[in-house]
Each structure stands twice: as C-alpha cells, then as structure tokens.
Design a protein around this motif. Structure first.
Motif, PDB file in Angstrom:
ATOM      1  N   MET A  58     -17.315 -27.874  25.031  1.00 36.68           N
ATOM      2  CA  MET A  58     -18.076 -28.814  25.846  1.00 36.68           C
ATOM      3  C   MET A  58     -18.158 -28.361  27.298  1.00 36.68           C
ATOM      4  O   MET A  58     -19.221 -28.417  27.921  1.00 36.68           O
ATOM      5  N   ASP A  61     -20.388 -24.866  27.122  1.00 37.72           N
ATOM      6  CA  ASP A  61     -21.718 -24.970  26.520  1.00 37.72           C
ATOM      7  C   ASP A  61     -22.581 -26.021  27.216  1.00 37.72           C
ATOM      8  O   ASP A  61     -23.789 -25.841  27.370  1.00 37.72           O
ATOM      9  N   VAL A  62     -21.960 -27.142  27.599  1.00 41.71           N
ATOM     10  CA  VAL A  62     -22.729 -28.266  28.159  1.00 41.71           C
ATOM     11  C   VAL A  62     -22.742 -28.240  29.681  1.00 41.71           C
ATOM     12  O   VAL A  62     -23.796 -28.391  30.311  1.00 41.71           O
TER      13      VAL A  62
END
Length: 202
Positions: A58, A61-62
């Motif tokens: 998270m 990637d985010v």
C-alpha cells in the motif's frame, strides 16, 4: 478451483502510460485471500506467458513511498507484460506477509538503525513469510502450467517450481534505487540473495 469473474479495466499510470487489463478473480484459493490476476497484452499469442507475482504494498503502490521499490516495479511489470503477453498476479501479502501495521512497526525499528530483516525478526516474524500456493492455484486455473517469471527474488521461482509450475526462465526487474531505499535494496541482496545489480544504479 475455478475463475470467479473477468472484467476489463483500462489502466493509466501517473506518468501517462496506458494499457488495458482483464482483471480476474478466483474462488477457493488456499489462503482465503482476495488475490487478483491481471491479464495483459496478447496472452493467447504468447508462447509462454510472462508472469510477475507482485505482493501488495500500500505504501509503495498507492502512496508512492520511496522506502521501497515496489511502486516502480509494479509500473515496470505492467508495461513489460503488456508488451509480451502474460499475467500480473497481485497478491495480498503486505510487508512480505506480515501485514501493513507490522510493516510500519518494522519501519519504526529501521529508523532506529535495523535493516528490514532485522526489524522483522525483532517483531517475532520470519525474514519472509510469503507462501505462493495461491499463486500456483491461480496460474493453474488460467492454464499457465509454464511461465517466464519476472522477479529478482529466487524464492519465488523456487516455490513455484516446488508447487508444480514450470518456470522456463527468470527475467530480472530493473533497479529502482534511490537515496531513500538503497539500504533496503542492499539488505535484500545480502539476506535473501535478490538479483539486484546495485552497481549499475550508482
């Protein structure tokens, strides 16, 4: 173990790269998690599909965290697979399998001087707790009994072979080093023999 759903999703990354994925879900995965497969490019036309087993991150990637190389690896993998034809398996195994909160606890210990593996051990975890049984199930359901694998992690190819998937070849990912993650990458080379050519990034 059957495929559950298939849905077409157009993708666009922050740098403007666009492609289209067929996002595939499954029923009956061995660990009960909601893993995804993204079919990219001309899968049917590929002699052997190119596969990336990407563990969810998270923070990287985010949110674009610079403490790891996960976000750039994901972006690179999507483009390479779209060119070749194959699957990106997005596996819900945050923090090498220890979970998001534990990963952030490990970050706090790294800020005190530990490397990523030492921090995991201090929290009572193994160096890497990921198991790729569900990934092998997914590939079998997709008819991919043989793959070319996109990875720097020798444990991934070793586990897949042990689970009955033929790994025809292993293709390394690029080196996505920065001032914020170079010690993390060095630890991966030292502890788990990742094939990352850090000299090329210096």
């Amino acid at each position: 173990m059957p495929v559950r759903t298939r849905v077409t999703v157009p993708l666009e990354f922050a740098d403007g790269f666009r492609t289209t994925a067929e996002v595939i879900t499954f029923t009956g995965l061995v660990d009960g998690k909601e893993h995804l497969a993204l079919a990219l490019g001309d899968v049917d036309g590929a002699e052997v599909p190119l596969v990336r087993m990407h563990s969810e991150c998270m923070t990287g990637d985010v949110f674009g965290s610079q403490r790891c190389d996960c976000g750039p690896q994901l972006r690179e993998a999507v483009e390479q697979i779209a060119e070749t034809g194959g699957y990106l398996l997005y596996l819900r195994q945050e923090g090498r399998g220890i979970g998001l909160y534990a990963k952030l606890d490990a970050y706090a210990l790294q800020d005190l001087g530990m490397d990523t593996y030492e921090a995991n051990r201090a929290l009572g975890h193994a160096d890497d707790e990921r198991d790729y049984s569900a990934a092998a199930q997914m590939l079998t359901a997709l008819g991919a009994g043989a793959v070319d694998l996109l990875t720097n992690n020798p444990d991934k190819s070793r586990q897949l072979r042990d689970l009955g998937i033929q790994v025809r070849s292993v293709r390394p990912t690029g080196v996505h080093a920065s001032a914020a993650n170079v010690s993390y990458l060095q630890a991966k080379v030292a502890h788990t023999q990742h094939t990352i050519d850090l000299a090329s990034a210096s």
